[in-house]
Scaffold this motif. Structure first.
Motif, PDB file in Angstrom:
ATOM      1  N   CYS A   5       0.853  -1.180   0.000  1.00  0.00           N
ATOM      2  CA  CYS A   5       0.000   0.000   0.000  1.00  0.00           C
ATOM      3  C   CYS A   5       0.893   1.236   0.000  1.00  0.00           C
ATOM      4  O   CYS A   5       1.812   1.347   0.808  1.00  0.00           O
ATOM      5  CB  CYS A   5      -0.916  -0.012   1.220  1.00  0.00           C
ATOM      6  N   GLY A   7       0.098   5.087   0.007  1.00  0.00           N
ATOM      7  CA  GLY A   7      -0.885   6.161   0.028  1.00  0.00           C
ATOM      8  C   GLY A   7      -2.261   5.609  -0.300  1.00  0.00           C
ATOM      9  O   GLY A   7      -2.725   4.673   0.326  1.00  0.00           O
ATOM     10  N   GLY A   8      -2.901   6.165  -1.299  1.00  0.00           N
ATOM     11  CA  GLY A   8      -4.235   5.724  -1.699  1.00  0.00           C
ATOM     12  C   GLY A   8      -4.234   4.627  -2.733  1.00  0.00           C
ATOM     13  O   GLY A   8      -5.288   4.251  -3.230  1.00  0.00           O
ATOM     14  N   LEU A   9      -3.053   4.124  -3.084  1.00  0.00           N
ATOM     15  CA  LEU A   9      -2.961   3.063  -4.084  1.00  0.00           C
ATOM     16  C   LEU A   9      -2.329   1.811  -3.504  1.00  0.00           C
ATOM     17  O   LEU A   9      -1.425   1.882  -2.675  1.00  0.00           O
ATOM     18  CB  LEU A   9      -2.109   3.510  -5.279  1.00  0.00           C
ATOM     19  N   HIS A  31      -8.809  -0.666   3.136  1.00  0.00           N
ATOM     20  CA  HIS A  31      -8.796   0.652   2.485  1.00  0.00           C
ATOM     21  C   HIS A  31      -9.888   0.701   1.415  1.00  0.00           C
ATOM     22  O   HIS A  31      -9.586   0.665   0.214  1.00  0.00           O
ATOM     23  CB  HIS A  31      -7.423   0.933   1.868  1.00  0.00           C
ATOM     24  N   GLY A  33     -12.248   1.677  -1.411  1.00  0.00           N
ATOM     25  CA  GLY A  33     -12.092   2.688  -2.448  1.00  0.00           C
ATOM     26  C   GLY A  33     -10.677   2.852  -2.954  1.00  0.00           C
ATOM     27  O   GLY A  33     -10.445   3.604  -3.901  1.00  0.00           O
ATOM     28  N   ALA A  34      -9.717   2.173  -2.339  1.00  0.00           N
ATOM     29  CA  ALA A  34      -8.325   2.270  -2.806  1.00  0.00           C
ATOM     30  C   ALA A  34      -8.215   1.656  -4.197  1.00  0.00           C
ATOM     31  O   ALA A  34      -8.854   0.655  -4.499  1.00  0.00           O
ATOM     32  CB  ALA A  34      -7.386   1.551  -1.844  1.00  0.00           C
TER      33      ALA A  34
END
Length: 82
Positions: A5, A7-9, A31, A33-34
């Motif tokens: 992981c 950040g958001g990805l 997470h 929505g990642a």
């Protein structure tokens, strides 16, 4: 590590063996929505394919695994009827 992981990805990098399927599922569930960046993936075990098909995260980039890019990407593309 081939699944991590950032950040958001969630990034898939290098060969992604069966052992990474649980990690991928756990990260996607932790997470919501990642997205998954899979450009660096050079090989994907079918267990990871099953996780992606079940959880359907947004995908970023073109998969580096030629088989997944050809056959899996169209199945995971956002639908036009939603």
């Amino acid at each position: 590590m081939s699944v991590r992981c950032d950040g958001g990805l969630i990034r898939l990098e290098g060969p992604c063996p069966v052992e990474e399927a649980e990690t991928l599922a756990a990260l996607l569930l932790a997470h919501p929505g990642a997205g998954v960046e899979w450009s660096g993936c050079t090989g994907m075990h079918t267990a990871l394919v099953q996780v992606l098909l079940r959880l359907r995260p947004p995908l970023h980039g073109s998969c580096g695994d030629p088989f997944a890019a050809r056959w899996l990407a169209p199945l995971l593309a956002p639908s036009d009827d939603g």
